[in-house]
Design a protein around this motif. Structure first.
Motif, mmCIF file in Angstrom:
data_model
loop_
_atom_site.group_PDB
_atom_site.id
_atom_site.type_symbol
_atom_site.label_atom_id
_atom_site.label_comp_id
_atom_site.label_asym_id
_atom_site.label_seq_id
_atom_site.Cartn_x
_atom_site.Cartn_y
_atom_site.Cartn_z
ATOM 1 N N ILE A 10 47.781 36.526 39.717
ATOM 2 C CA ILE A 10 46.595 37.133 39.116
ATOM 3 C C ILE A 10 46.476 36.529 37.729
ATOM 4 O O ILE A 10 47.398 36.675 36.919
ATOM 5 C CB ILE A 10 46.800 38.665 38.948
ATOM 6 N N VAL A 18 40.076 44.158 35.797
ATOM 7 C CA VAL A 18 40.027 43.594 37.154
ATOM 8 C C VAL A 18 41.418 43.139 37.592
ATOM 9 O O VAL A 18 41.874 43.441 38.699
ATOM 10 C CB VAL A 18 39.009 42.426 37.226
ATOM 11 N N GLY A 19 42.122 42.428 36.714
ATOM 12 C CA GLY A 19 43.484 41.983 37.029
ATOM 13 C C GLY A 19 44.400 43.162 37.331
ATOM 14 O O GLY A 19 45.201 43.128 38.275
ATOM 15 N N LEU A 64 43.411 44.770 40.882
ATOM 16 C CA LEU A 64 43.810 43.931 42.012
ATOM 17 C C LEU A 64 45.327 43.796 42.071
ATOM 18 O O LEU A 64 45.929 43.894 43.150
ATOM 19 C CB LEU A 64 43.147 42.552 41.910
ATOM 20 N N LEU A 96 44.160 34.363 41.927
ATOM 21 C CA LEU A 96 42.959 35.174 41.712
ATOM 22 C C LEU A 96 42.549 35.067 40.246
ATOM 23 O O LEU A 96 43.305 35.474 39.353
ATOM 24 C CB LEU A 96 43.231 36.657 42.058
ATOM 25 N N ASP A 97 41.356 34.535 40.012
ATOM 26 C CA ASP A 97 40.877 34.375 38.634
ATOM 27 C C ASP A 97 40.192 35.668 38.179
ATOM 28 O O ASP A 97 39.043 35.922 38.506
ATOM 29 C CB ASP A 97 39.904 33.190 38.543
ATOM 30 N N CYS A 98 40.937 36.462 37.429
ATOM 31 C CA CYS A 98 40.427 37.735 36.901
ATOM 32 C C CYS A 98 40.300 37.656 35.384
ATOM 33 O O CYS A 98 40.371 38.667 34.686
ATOM 34 C CB CYS A 98 41.363 38.875 37.266
ATOM 35 N N SER A 116 37.310 31.614 31.130
ATOM 36 C CA SER A 116 37.933 31.217 32.403
ATOM 37 C C SER A 116 38.356 29.756 32.425
ATOM 38 O O SER A 116 39.463 29.427 32.862
ATOM 39 C CB SER A 116 36.978 31.482 33.568
ATOM 40 N N ILE A 118 36.673 35.255 40.504
ATOM 41 C CA ILE A 118 36.032 36.568 40.417
ATOM 42 C C ILE A 118 35.224 36.755 39.134
ATOM 43 O O ILE A 118 34.237 37.485 39.107
ATOM 44 C CB ILE A 118 37.112 37.679 40.523
ATOM 45 N N SER A 119 35.640 36.079 38.083
ATOM 46 C CA SER A 119 35.017 36.367 36.785
ATOM 47 C C SER A 119 33.571 35.889 36.710
ATOM 48 O O SER A 119 33.165 34.954 37.408
ATOM 49 C CB SER A 119 35.826 35.728 35.662
ATOM 50 N N ASN A 156 32.722 39.123 42.676
ATOM 51 C CA ASN A 156 32.143 39.177 41.332
ATOM 52 C C ASN A 156 30.903 40.058 41.236
ATOM 53 O O ASN A 156 30.368 40.239 40.153
ATOM 54 C CB ASN A 156 31.789 37.763 40.840
ATOM 55 N N CYS A 178 35.671 46.715 39.977
ATOM 56 C CA CYS A 178 37.010 46.508 40.545
ATOM 57 C C CYS A 178 37.500 47.661 41.414
ATOM 58 O O CYS A 178 38.282 47.445 42.340
ATOM 59 C CB CYS A 178 38.021 46.172 39.453
#
Lengths: 217, 217
Positions: B5, B11-12, B15, B65-67, B73, B93-94, B133, B137
């Motif tokens: 993550i 969000v991070g 998840l 996972l891009d949170c 980012s 996701i961002s 996105n 969350c």
């Protein structure tokens, strides 16, 4: 009711025809009086309407529906004339689509401004209600075309105008009041216009423009 | 499964916590190793995970996972390292929200480009899937939080990666395959990111971020 439709394209045709069928006194306006597209539409409704230049249409209508091509909406409204639009409700339907660079189209304005806002700024005494721009014209005039409830999102600075438009959309096309969401002032046009970037791609994937969104809580 | 993550925000956290609860081997990456936010999260999951800098996280994860905060980012992914991300699926996701100019936020990129595309261009050997996105969350990890069916829209250039992400979202969070719409290649990120302009205003009007859209045909 005396209703002006600005624009002779697909959206103007669909809305104009439905309103004539309902017995309203409809005029369809175009850039030039007696345009071929206008005459074709008039014929299609058995002559039970009027056509004219944008300024004639705006003068005649007690309420005005902006069904122009979004890239030309401001020019069309200037031709319609600020004085002729003063104090009237303008249901602002068009989206600022730029198709000049190929498909899918981009927007001529977005993110920090919107067509709805540009129009309200330039016509401060017109009661702009952004509405119907998130759906195909067949769904606009017949929401029951889709299976199940779905929502229409409107916005504008004038609360009374939004209330009136909500009632008219119910009366004209059968939109249920509980499926019309007031997103706030005219700056919310950024939201409903930028949604087009999603809508256009969904159209491609779903293979039909006959869809809409329902907000699920 | 070894899952990275990236990002220690809301969000991070959501998840990461859910994936730890499911028994996965999760690492949460941040700009600096041993960040306070990372340590807080690690404590909240009873130490049953790892934390580290972005590059450690990317190295460890078999899927990433891009949170991160969308405005950062690209910087975060550069720190994660192209080699560490190579060949891996990146669930991106961002959103490129710019909150620096007040609320509602605007987008740092839109209309003719998107964050999803920027990332795929800069990391051509990473299998970028834009997903999740378009929702809060809490809804990401528990779609049944909402009453009735609703849809998740994903996109990306790599069809096999999209199929795998669709399966994982079902396995991890209970997303039904029939509610996941593949919008096409990564350029469709423009659609799902620009939708945020609508989403943010709907959040304000609905008074809750716990909502989503259903496509009604």
């Amino acid at each position: 009711m005396k209703i002006a439709i600005l624009g002779t394209g697909m959206v103007g045709n669909a809305l104009g025809t439905k309103l004539v069928q309902l017995g309203h006194d409809v005029i369809m306006g175009s850039r030039t009086a007696g345009s071929e597209a206008g005459r074709d539409w008039l014929k299609s409704v058995g002559g039970k309407a009027r056509i004219g230049a944008f300024d004639e249409a705006a003068t005649f209508g007690k309420i005005v529906l902006d069904c122009t091509n979004g890239a030309n909406s401001l020019a069309a409204l200037r031709q319609a004339g600020e004085a002729n639009l003063r104090g009237k409700i303008l249901i602002q339907i068009s989206n600022p689509l730029d198709t000049s660079k190929g498909m899918p189209p981009t927007l001529t304005v977005c993110n920090t401004d919107s067509l709805g806002e540009q129009i309200q700024r330039e016509f401060p005494e017109t009661r702009v209600v952004k509405a119907l721009n998130t759906i195909n014209c067949a769904v606009m005039v017949e929401p029951s075309l889709l299976s199940g409830d779905h929502d229409l999102i409107i916005c504008g600075d004038d609360a009374a105008a939004k209330t009136q438009v909500t009632a008219l959309l119910g009366e004209w096309f059968g939109w249920k009041k509980e499926n019309i969401i007031d997103l706030g002032n005219i700056s919310a046009s950024r939201g409903t216009e930028m949604y087009l970037a999603l809508w256009i791609r969904l159209w491609g994937v779903l293979g039909t423009p006959h869809f809409n969104i329902k907000i699920v809580r």
